[in-house]
Motif scaffolding. Structure first.
Motif, PDB file in Angstrom:
ATOM      1  N   GLY A  55       0.811  -1.205   0.000  1.00 31.86           N
ATOM      2  CA  GLY A  55       0.000   0.000   0.000  1.00 31.86           C
ATOM      3  C   GLY A  55       0.846   1.257   0.000  1.00 31.86           C
ATOM      4  O   GLY A  55       0.578   2.210  -0.753  1.00 31.86           O
ATOM      5  N   SER A  91      -2.250  -4.340  -6.064  1.00 31.92           N
ATOM      6  CA  SER A  91      -3.162  -3.261  -5.692  1.00 31.92           C
ATOM      7  C   SER A  91      -4.166  -2.998  -6.800  1.00 31.92           C
ATOM      8  O   SER A  91      -3.805  -2.993  -7.980  1.00 31.92           O
ATOM      9  CB  SER A  91      -2.383  -1.968  -5.395  1.00 31.92           C
ATOM     10  OG  SER A  91      -1.617  -2.088  -4.210  1.00 31.92           O
ATOM     11  N   THR A 109      -5.256  -3.664  -1.479  1.00 33.07           N
ATOM     12  CA  THR A 109      -3.953  -4.289  -1.640  1.00 33.07           C
ATOM     13  C   THR A 109      -3.956  -5.685  -1.030  1.00 33.07           C
ATOM     14  O   THR A 109      -4.292  -5.854   0.145  1.00 33.07           O
ATOM     15  CB  THR A 109      -2.841  -3.447  -0.985  1.00 33.07           C
ATOM     16  OG1 THR A 109      -2.865  -2.128  -1.541  1.00 33.07           O
ATOM     17  CG2 THR A 109      -1.476  -4.061  -1.238  1.00 33.07           C
TER      18      THR A 109
END
Length: 379
Positions: A55, A91, A109
């Motif tokens: 992330g 992601s 994610t």
């Protein structure tokens, strides 16, 4: 004499052996289960760390994901990306705003640990901002009354011809389309005095739709959100008699100083510092100086010292700019609620349009995780 029962010891021994075997097998099973549980827990934690790292890495590498090109409701998938020695992540970025204000994205994610294990964790984060930087519609956008006073100094005083700030050649692409010098809600409220001159394409233009709401989202960014995340804050009415500019200690930019407004001259320790500066009342700059980034003023802005500022200036009150002041980027002036005030830009002060300066200033404030609780672990 006690009589013994023949063969009694053997069944007892067998029973004890059976019980011992069962206990041993149970212990082995429990130990194996604990081992498997601990292994699963470690893999789950490793997957969570991979999701967290993924992330953050998605945010850091935002410009290369293509998320800037998403329209509201669209999404993109980064595919599986390897983390150095720490597993992989994937992601999916979904734009969730309505397109009318600050960009917001939901980033889902998935993280997996290194090795053949298939454990995974899913983490949701909310990101706001993004984009390659906003754009301005004119060198000066103003609600209602503006006086441009000429005199000694360069002409025109306000120019919408796009240009690259001095020394920024390596930081900017080629200049883009020219914009109006002044964009005003009513051309009847624009006055030129003592040879005041405008430049741009066209030099002046009218947009009756300009109102208070225009200044709530300057150059694609929310005024409130920018102010909430400001790097430098002046509470109440503020007068600064000394020069603002870069402040460094031991060759390192000192971002804690309220007088450090970055360095528009490339190469110095603060040349990459484009702060958001928020004055919560009136702001009087008597000492001038240099700076770059975004300047937000809740009240009136008065500049009496020589100032050079690259970026975006948004004033909710009025402006009174004179002396040898140059704003390269864009200036937006609300002139108070409903535009009831009057602003003045007097020579030798100048406001010249620079798409690059506005873009760099607004891009420097994004993207970022949403303030507060921005992540959710969904397992």
């Amino acid at each position: 004499m006690t009589e013994r029962t023949p063969g009694f010891a053997l069944p007892v021994a067998l029973l004890l052996m059976l019980v011992g075997t069962v206990l041993a097998l149970t212990a082995l099973h429990v130990a194996g289960s604990d081992l498997e549980a601990n292994r699963a827990m470690r893999l789950s934690h490793a997957a969570l760390r991979a999701a967290e790292a993924g992330g953050h890495r998605t945010l850091i590498r935002w410009a290369g994901t293509g998320a800037d090109d998403l329209t509201p409701g669209d999404s993109l998938d980064t595919g599986w990306v390897a983390l150095p020695g720490r597993g992989t992540y994937r992601s999916v970025i979904l734009r969730i705003d309505d397109g009318a204000g600050v960009r917001r994205f939901r980033v889902r994610t998935i993280g997996r640990p290194a090795g053949p294990a298939r454990a995974q964790r899913v983490l949701y984060t909310i990101v706001e901002g993004g984009g390659t930087g906003g754009a301005a519609r004119a060198a000066v956008t103003v609600q209602r009354r503006l006086l441009v006073r000429g005199g000694a100094g360069p002409s025109p005083q306000i120019d919408g011809t796009d240009r690259t700030p001095p020394g920024w050649g390596a930081l900017c692409t080629a200049p883009g389309p020219d914009v109006p010098g002044v964009l005003i809600s009513d051309l009847a409220d624009l006055r030129l005095q003592s040879g005041g001159a405008l430049g741009g394409n066209p030099p002046e233009a009218e947009d009756p739709a300009i109102g208070d709401v225009t200044f709530a989202t300057p150059a694609g960014r929310s005024f409130a959100d920018l102010a909430a995340g400001a790097d430098v804050v002046f509470a109440g009415n503020t007068s600064i008699p000394t020069a603002v500019g870069p402040v460094s200690t031991g060759g390192t930019c000192d971002r804690s100083s309220p007088l450090n407004w970055g360095d528009p001259d490339p190469g110095g320790p603060c040349s990459d510092y484009l702060p958001v500066i928020h004055a919560m009342g009136n702001l009087n700059l008597g000492g001038g100086g240099v700076g770059q980034g975004i300047l937000l003023v809740d009240g009136d802005l008065r500049v009496t010292g020589p100032l050079r500022f690259n970026g975006l200036v948004v004033v909710l009150g009025s402006v009174d700019i004179g002396s040898f002041t140059t704003i390269a980027g864009a200036l937006m002036v609300r002139n108070g609620t409903g535009g009831t005030l009057q602003s003045t830009i007097a020579a030798p002060a100048r406001v010249v349009y620079s798409a690059c300066a506005v873009s760099r200033a607004t891009a420097a404030s994004a993207p970022r995780f949403l303030a507060g609780r921005h992540w959710f672990d969904v397992g």
